[in-house]
Scaffold this motif. Structure first.
Motif, PDB file in Angstrom:
ATOM      1  N   CYS A 223       0.814  -1.264  -0.027  1.00  0.00           N
ATOM      2  CA  CYS A 223      -0.012   0.001  -0.125  1.00  0.00           C
ATOM      3  C   CYS A 223       0.669   1.277   0.064  1.00  0.00           C
ATOM      4  CB  CYS A 223      -0.973  -0.002   1.256  1.00  0.00           C
ATOM      5  SG  CYS A 223      -1.972   1.365   1.201  1.00  0.00           S
TER       6      CYS A 223
ATOM      7  N   PRO B 191      -3.049   5.248   0.933  1.00  0.00           N
ATOM      8  CA  PRO B 191      -4.288   4.823   1.829  1.00  0.00           C
ATOM      9  C   PRO B 191      -5.480   5.519   1.244  1.00  0.00           C
ATOM     10  CG  PRO B 191      -2.698   5.415   3.533  1.00  0.00           C
ATOM     11  CD  PRO B 191      -2.062   6.002   2.065  1.00  0.00           C
ATOM     12  N   LYS B 192      -6.716   4.806   0.997  1.00  0.00           N
ATOM     13  CA  LYS B 192      -7.882   5.463   0.810  1.00  0.00           C
ATOM     14  C   LYS B 192      -8.177   6.845   1.825  1.00  0.00           C
ATOM     15  CE  LYS B 192     -11.759   3.227   1.292  1.00  0.00           C
ATOM     16  NZ  LYS B 192     -12.580   2.047   1.455  1.00  0.00           N
TER      17      LYS B 192
ATOM     18  N   TRP C  99      -9.909   4.611  -2.847  1.00  0.00           N
ATOM     19  CA  TRP C  99      -9.606   3.335  -2.777  1.00  0.00           C
ATOM     20  C   TRP C  99      -8.070   3.030  -2.250  1.00  0.00           C
ATOM     21  CZ3 TRP C  99     -11.449   5.274  -7.038  1.00  0.00           C
ATOM     22  CH2 TRP C  99     -12.927   5.236  -7.244  1.00  0.00           C
ATOM     23  N   ASN C 100      -7.562   2.004  -1.743  1.00  0.00           N
ATOM     24  CA  ASN C 100      -6.348   1.952  -1.244  1.00  0.00           C
ATOM     25  C   ASN C 100      -5.700   1.490  -2.437  1.00  0.00           C
ATOM     26  OD1 ASN C 100      -6.471   1.842   1.871  1.00  0.00           O
ATOM     27  ND2 ASN C 100      -7.836   0.220   1.173  1.00  0.00           N
ATOM     28  N   TYR C 101      -4.373   2.217  -2.647  1.00  0.00           N
ATOM     29  CA  TYR C 101      -3.592   2.267  -4.093  1.00  0.00           C
ATOM     30  C   TYR C 101      -2.313   1.995  -3.687  1.00  0.00           C
ATOM     31  CZ  TYR C 101      -2.602   3.834  -8.612  1.00  0.00           C
ATOM     32  OH  TYR C 101      -2.044   3.778  -9.917  1.00  0.00           O
TER      33      TYR C 101
ATOM     34  N   GLU D 275      -7.275  -1.370  -4.560  1.00  0.00           N
ATOM     35  CA  GLU D 275      -8.041  -2.399  -3.453  1.00  0.00           C
ATOM     36  C   GLU D 275      -9.112  -1.680  -3.177  1.00  0.00           C
ATOM     37  OE1 GLU D 275      -9.005  -4.526  -0.043  1.00  0.00           O
ATOM     38  OE2 GLU D 275      -8.412  -2.247   0.272  1.00  0.00           O
TER      39      GLU D 275
ATOM     40  N   GLN E  59      -9.433   1.572   5.334  1.00  0.00           N
ATOM     41  CA  GLN E  59      -8.343   2.277   5.129  1.00  0.00           C
ATOM     42  C   GLN E  59      -6.981   1.521   5.506  1.00  0.00           C
ATOM     43  OE1 GLN E  59      -6.804   5.920   7.112  1.00  0.00           O
ATOM     44  NE2 GLN E  59      -7.071   7.161   5.083  1.00  0.00           N
ATOM     45  N   LEU E  60      -6.220   0.893   4.446  1.00  0.00           N
ATOM     46  CA  LEU E  60      -5.112   0.314   4.776  1.00  0.00           C
ATOM     47  C   LEU E  60      -3.845   1.275   5.308  1.00  0.00           C
ATOM     48  CD1 LEU E  60      -5.322  -2.650   2.208  1.00  0.00           C
ATOM     49  CD2 LEU E  60      -6.282  -2.555   4.535  1.00  0.00           C
TER      50      LEU E  60
ATOM     51  N   GLN F 144      -0.167   3.004   5.191  1.00  0.00           N
ATOM     52  CA  GLN F 144       0.796   3.236   4.034  1.00  0.00           C
ATOM     53  C   GLN F 144       2.078   2.381   4.462  1.00  0.00           C
ATOM     54  OE1 GLN F 144       3.439   7.038   3.628  1.00  0.00           O
ATOM     55  NE2 GLN F 144       1.742   7.223   2.106  1.00  0.00           N
TER      56      GLN F 144
END
Length: 310
Positions: A118, A121-122, A157-159, A190, A195-196, A198
């Motif tokens: 990641c 984060p979103k 979105w998470n990227y 994702e 939220q994932l 970083q």
């Protein structure tokens, strides 16, 4: 006079259910088990309403949804001031040694899931990316015309990227309109509910892929979901996303098509008739770009782009 046990049973069942609910509240508040002795009530009144069991299951799902299962084999360390051009996020292995998120994290795990790194984060807007030309390829913020780069609005979105993949700028994709690769690892969008983090590394399920064309270069966008997301079990392919999350794929297509327009640039475009291609096709893209990466890393393909391979 004392009432018969049969008359007491509904009251005991109600009290037992209420105690179960109290235990759930206390567990949620303290995040550690609470024992309230309701087993004695179960022995006296074995017909506890099913509703209490359902509520406990809902609580467990709610708590699980608050944090994604990050791969604990890797950690990260910030260096340089936040929101500066010197900022870097370095990755470390379990021994504390610096590693490259591009080179030293495997593409796929033994269980068949893929590793997602990641970068963004979103619901954030700083355009962060792995620095493929720097030793150990840390995450940094992209710079344009001497300034830190931001999206014009938050990404929804998470990227990030798939490690050990590479879009070869010398490879021409005739099916996507004769465009060449963009010289980067393959991007991942994702679509999970959380939220994932970083710099986090997460196992994901690939579901589909868009063939985005950015400034005349092919820039694959893999659509994936974190393996432990509440929706992951019901999502295995593009049609599942359409059924469970109607309109989500179109939102992704439009977002990446239009995000440069506020800066006065033209829209991005897509190959393959703007379609989000299915899982089978997606796995083919991953396999092909992994092969491109292996050729680069092994020296079978000349590193004419002067990328960091360590």
């Amino acid at each position: 006079p004392p009432r018969p046990f049969q008359q007491l049973q509904p009251t005991l069942s109600k009290v037992s259910a209420e105690l179960v609910n109290m235990a759930a509240v206390m567990r949620c508040a303290t995040m550690r088990p609470v024992v309230l002795g309701h087993q004695a009530f179960r022995a006296a009144a074995p017909l506890v309403p099913r509703r209490a069991s359902v509520q406990r299951q809902q609580l467990r799902r709610s708590l699980a949804a608050r944090s994604a299962a990050k791969n604990r084999d890797y950690s990260s360390e910030e260096r340089g001031g936040k929101d500066t051009q010197e900022y870097r996020l370095f990755f470390k292995d379990q021994s504390g040694q610096d590693i490259s998120p591009w080179h030293d994290i495997p593409l796929q795990n033994k269980d068949g899931l893929y590793n997602f790194v990641c970068e963004i984060p979103k619901e954030t807007s700083a355009k962060m990316e792995v620095a493929t030309d720097e030793e150990r390829t840390p995450i940094k913020q992209d710079i344009k015309k001497g300034n830190l780069r931001f999206y014009p609005y938050n990404i929804n979105w998470n990227y990030g990227l798939l490690p050990q993949t590479w879009e070869d700028p010398a490879h021409k994709n005739e099916d996507a309109g004769g465009v060449f690769g963009d010289n980067d690892p393959v991007d991942v969008v994702e679509i999970g509910s959380r939220q994932l983090e970083q710099g986090g590394v997460y196992p994901v399920k690939p579901l589909g892929v868009y063939a985005m064309i950015d400034d005349g270069e092919l820039d694959w966008k893999i659509i994936a979901i974190a393996a432990d997301d509440p929706k992951a079990a019901s999502l295995n392919d593009v049609e599942d996303v359409e059924r469970e999350m109607p309109g989500e794929l179109e939102k992704i297509r439009v977002w990446f098509r239009d995000y440069k327009k506020p800066d006065g640039k033209p829209e991005n475009s897509y190959g393959y008739n703007d379609e989000c291609l299915n899982r089978e096709f997606t796995l083919g893209v991953i396999k092909e770009t992994h092969e491109f990466y292996n050729r680069l890393k092994s020296g079978r393909r000349d590193n004419s782009e002067e990328l960091s391979l360590s």
